[in-house]
Structures are given as C-alpha cells and as structure tokens.
Scaffold this motif. Structure first.
Motif, PDB file in Angstrom:
ATOM      1  N   ASP A 199      74.541 -11.933  50.397  1.00 56.50           N
ATOM      2  CA  ASP A 199      74.231 -10.873  51.538  1.00 56.50           C
ATOM      3  C   ASP A 199      73.235 -11.160  52.298  1.00 56.50           C
ATOM      4  N   PHE A 200      73.526 -11.614  53.461  1.00 56.30           N
ATOM      5  CA  PHE A 200      72.746 -11.949  54.517  1.00 56.30           C
ATOM      6  C   PHE A 200      71.824 -13.277  53.938  1.00 56.30           C
ATOM      7  N   GLY A 201      70.739 -13.607  54.431  1.00 58.71           N
ATOM      8  CA  GLY A 201      69.792 -14.787  54.137  1.00 58.71           C
ATOM      9  C   GLY A 201      70.647 -16.187  54.724  1.00 58.71           C
ATOM     10  N   ASP A 202      70.362 -17.080  54.352  1.00 64.25           N
ATOM     11  CA  ASP A 202      70.816 -18.479  54.839  1.00 64.25           C
ATOM     12  C   ASP A 202      72.218 -18.707  54.523  1.00 64.25           C
ATOM     13  N   CYS A 203      72.961 -19.434  55.240  1.00 61.43           N
ATOM     14  CA  CYS A 203      74.380 -19.463  55.225  1.00 61.43           C
ATOM     15  C   CYS A 203      74.610 -20.387  53.702  1.00 61.43           C
ATOM     16  N   PRO A 204      75.287 -20.055  52.748  1.00 61.12           N
ATOM     17  CA  PRO A 204      75.609 -20.630  51.593  1.00 61.12           C
ATOM     18  C   PRO A 204      76.347 -22.100  51.678  1.00 61.12           C
ATOM     19  N   GLU A 205      76.188 -23.054  51.187  1.00 55.39           N
ATOM     20  CA  GLU A 205      76.628 -24.368  51.444  1.00 55.39           C
ATOM     21  C   GLU A 205      78.009 -24.189  51.240  1.00 55.39           C
ATOM     22  N   CYS A 206      78.631 -23.300  50.466  1.00 56.08           N
ATOM     23  CA  CYS A 206      80.141 -23.289  50.467  1.00 56.08           C
ATOM     24  C   CYS A 206      80.702 -23.025  51.586  1.00 56.08           C
ATOM     25  N   GLY A 243      80.011 -25.756  57.639  1.00 58.34           N
ATOM     26  CA  GLY A 243      80.893 -26.836  58.119  1.00 58.34           C
ATOM     27  C   GLY A 243      82.382 -26.517  58.146  1.00 58.34           C
ATOM     28  N   LEU A 244      82.606 -25.163  57.552  1.00 64.48           N
ATOM     29  CA  LEU A 244      84.221 -24.991  57.344  1.00 64.48           C
ATOM     30  C   LEU A 244      84.790 -24.272  58.678  1.00 64.48           C
ATOM     31  N   PRO A 245      85.809 -24.492  59.228  1.00 60.81           N
ATOM     32  CA  PRO A 245      86.191 -23.760  60.672  1.00 60.81           C
ATOM     33  C   PRO A 245      86.753 -22.334  60.037  1.00 60.81           C
ATOM     34  N   ILE A 246      86.637 -21.574  61.008  1.00 60.78           N
ATOM     35  CA  ILE A 246      87.087 -19.981  60.617  1.00 60.78           C
ATOM     36  C   ILE A 246      88.413 -20.120  61.293  1.00 60.78           C
ATOM     37  N   SER A 247      89.211 -19.650  60.377  1.00 61.59           N
ATOM     38  CA  SER A 247      90.909 -19.467  60.534  1.00 61.59           C
ATOM     39  C   SER A 247      91.206 -18.344  61.018  1.00 61.59           C
ATOM     40  N   VAL A 248      90.516 -17.353  60.689  1.00 60.68           N
ATOM     41  CA  VAL A 248      90.942 -15.967  61.215  1.00 60.68           C
ATOM     42  C   VAL A 248      89.855 -15.223  61.532  1.00 60.68           C
ATOM     43  N   ILE A 249      89.803 -14.496  62.840  1.00 60.88           N
ATOM     44  CA  ILE A 249      88.850 -13.516  63.288  1.00 60.88           C
ATOM     45  C   ILE A 249      89.458 -12.077  63.332  1.00 60.88           C
ATOM     46  N   PHE A 250      88.775 -11.330  62.562  1.00 58.56           N
ATOM     47  CA  PHE A 250      89.439  -9.857  62.771  1.00 58.56           C
ATOM     48  C   PHE A 250      88.223  -8.966  63.234  1.00 58.56           C
ATOM     49  N   ASP A 251      88.277  -8.387  64.395  1.00 58.48           N
ATOM     50  CA  ASP A 251      87.230  -7.395  64.770  1.00 58.48           C
ATOM     51  C   ASP A 251      87.592  -5.936  64.332  1.00 58.48           C
ATOM     52  N   GLU A 260      90.023 -22.081  53.690  1.00 60.05           N
ATOM     53  CA  GLU A 260      89.913 -21.501  55.335  1.00 60.05           C
ATOM     54  C   GLU A 260      89.104 -19.943  55.138  1.00 60.05           C
ATOM     55  N   VAL A 261      88.339 -19.988  56.150  1.00 60.74           N
ATOM     56  CA  VAL A 261      87.432 -18.986  56.418  1.00 60.74           C
ATOM     57  C   VAL A 261      88.067 -17.852  57.240  1.00 60.74           C
ATOM     58  N   PHE A 262      87.718 -16.529  56.490  1.00 58.25           N
ATOM     59  CA  PHE A 262      88.051 -15.258  57.452  1.00 58.25           C
ATOM     60  C   PHE A 262      86.628 -14.621  57.989  1.00 58.25           C
ATOM     61  N   GLU A 263      86.695 -14.418  59.311  1.00 59.20           N
ATOM     62  CA  GLU A 263      85.588 -13.632  60.003  1.00 59.20           C
ATOM     63  C   GLU A 263      85.826 -12.428  60.245  1.00 59.20           C
ATOM     64  N   LEU A 264      84.820 -11.516  59.830  1.00 57.02           N
ATOM     65  CA  LEU A 264      85.313  -9.971  59.923  1.00 57.02           C
ATOM     66  C   LEU A 264      83.941  -9.483  60.694  1.00 57.02           C
ATOM     67  N   LEU A 265      84.195  -8.847  61.989  1.00 57.55           N
ATOM     68  CA  LEU A 265      83.471  -8.291  62.573  1.00 57.55           C
ATOM     69  C   LEU A 265      83.240  -6.600  62.457  1.00 57.55           C
ATOM     70  N   THR A 273      80.724 -10.896  58.672  1.00 55.42           N
ATOM     71  CA  THR A 273      80.921 -11.313  57.395  1.00 55.42           C
ATOM     72  C   THR A 273      82.083 -12.380  57.141  1.00 55.42           C
ATOM     73  N   TYR A 274      81.918 -13.345  56.275  1.00 59.13           N
ATOM     74  CA  TYR A 274      82.598 -14.333  56.150  1.00 59.13           C
ATOM     75  C   TYR A 274      83.181 -14.355  54.745  1.00 59.13           C
ATOM     76  N   PHE A 275      84.644 -14.713  54.813  1.00 58.67           N
ATOM     77  CA  PHE A 275      85.314 -14.527  53.512  1.00 58.67           C
ATOM     78  C   PHE A 275      85.961 -15.970  53.221  1.00 58.67           C
ATOM     79  N   MET A 276      86.111 -16.285  51.765  1.00 53.33           N
ATOM     80  CA  MET A 276      86.890 -17.641  51.385  1.00 53.33           C
ATOM     81  C   MET A 276      87.348 -17.110  50.100  1.00 53.33           C
ATOM     82  N   ARG A 277      88.547 -17.693  49.672  1.00 55.12           N
ATOM     83  CA  ARG A 277      88.929 -17.610  48.233  1.00 55.12           C
ATOM     84  C   ARG A 277      88.070 -18.655  47.470  1.00 55.12           C
ATOM     85  N   LYS A 278      87.830 -18.121  46.136  1.00 60.26           N
ATOM     86  CA  LYS A 278      86.771 -19.070  45.426  1.00 60.26           C
ATOM     87  C   LYS A 278      87.338 -20.144  44.695  1.00 60.26           C
TER      88      LYS A 278
END
Length: 174
Positions: A89-96, A99-107, A133-138, A169-174
């Motif tokens: 939650d917040f803070g610096d971007c986790p290493e995981c 550099g990963l591209p955002i595949s889906v943006i959902f506003d 893949e990374v999912f970005e939620l606004l 908020t960014y999501f990706m499968r573990k």
C-alpha cells in the motif's frame, strides 16, 4: 445498548450505520470521501461489503483514529488495538512491478461518480489478465474492498496517490 455489535475494524459500514444511526454525521465528517455514503446506491452496495478498516483507507485515515472517533461518538470505551498498515500500500514501487508495461487501464471514477459499483466490471476485466501483465485501476480513493478481493484471488497490488482525488492501483497475478 448491549444488543449492538461492537465497533471493530471488521465491522461493515452498513452494520455501523444500522446499529449506530446516531453517529452517521460523525462518520461523514471524518473524511470527504465518506460523503459518497449519502448516495443510496453506494450505501446499499459498497457499505454492505466494506469494513471499517477498508473505509479508513478509503478516507485516508488511520484505522485506530477512525475506530476511536466512532466509539467516542457512540459512548463506547476504546479498548481494542488497531493497525492500518498493509504490505503493498503506497510507498515505493515494489520491484515486482518495476519496468512492466501496463496492459489494461480501467478508470472506475465515472462508475463510482454515477453511484454504480465497479467491482463486477473490474473482476471481469481481471479474468483476461495474463501472467506478467499489469492492470491499472484509477479511483477517487484507495479502493480497499477491491484490493482485498483481488489479493484473495492471488493478485499482488500496489497503490500510489497521484492527486488528492486520484489513486492509481496496479495489479498482477502472483
């Protein structure tokens, strides 16, 4: 008063408002984000699934402070320790996520502003997300219920506040 549920971090917002209607104004005054609870649709949907711990995050409040203020307004002593820090939650971007591209943006802001709940649409969109893949939620606030649901489904998440009214908020499968 003994028939009332105790005010805890796990209590749902709807339970609080049903059991303690006299403290509704106190809750709404604690954060501008809580004003959305005046919307009858959000009150019937989001409030039923959102815990007070999640609401604290949405409102940008320390969970302990929220519980303390609600208990004080209800005339209940504050005896339970609470925390509000979660990994990712917040803070610096986790290493995981670096550099990963955002595949889906959902506003989700237009849906939320109209009083609709974005959860079903987000879950459907997440079904198509592939590993790596990374999912970005606004959203206009920290989306604690969505994050909790997706973490239980095996997603990692990380959030950053872009402006006072936009949280990415960014999501990706573990």
């Amino acid at each position: 008063m003994e028939d009332r549920l105790p005010i805890t971090l796990q209590m749902k917002v709807a339970e609080l408002l049903n059991d303690y209607p006299e403290i509704e104004d106190t809750l709404l005054s604690l954060s501008p984000a809580f004003a959305k609870l005046r919307n009858p649709v959000l009150r019937k949907t989001v409030a039923r699934v959102t815990t007070l711990q999640q609401a604290a995050k949405v409102g940008g409040l320390n969970a302990g402070y929220l519980i303390q203020e609600l208990r004080r307004a209800a005339g209940i002593s504050d005896t339970e320790a609470v925390t509000d820090k979660e990994e990712g939650d917040f803070g610096d971007c986790p290493e995981c996520f670096e550099g990963l591209p955002i595949s889906v943006i959902f506003d989700a802001r237009p849906l939320i502003d109209s009083g609709d709940t974005p959860m079903p649409k987000i879950l459907k969109a997440m079904d198509d997300l592939k590993s790596g893949e990374v999912f970005e939620l606004l959203t206009p606030f920290y989306p604690a219920p969505i994050i909790d649901t997706l973490r239980k489904k095996g997603y990692s998440s990380w959030s950053k506040k872009v402006t006072p009214d936009i949280v990415n908020t960014y999501f990706m499968r573990k």
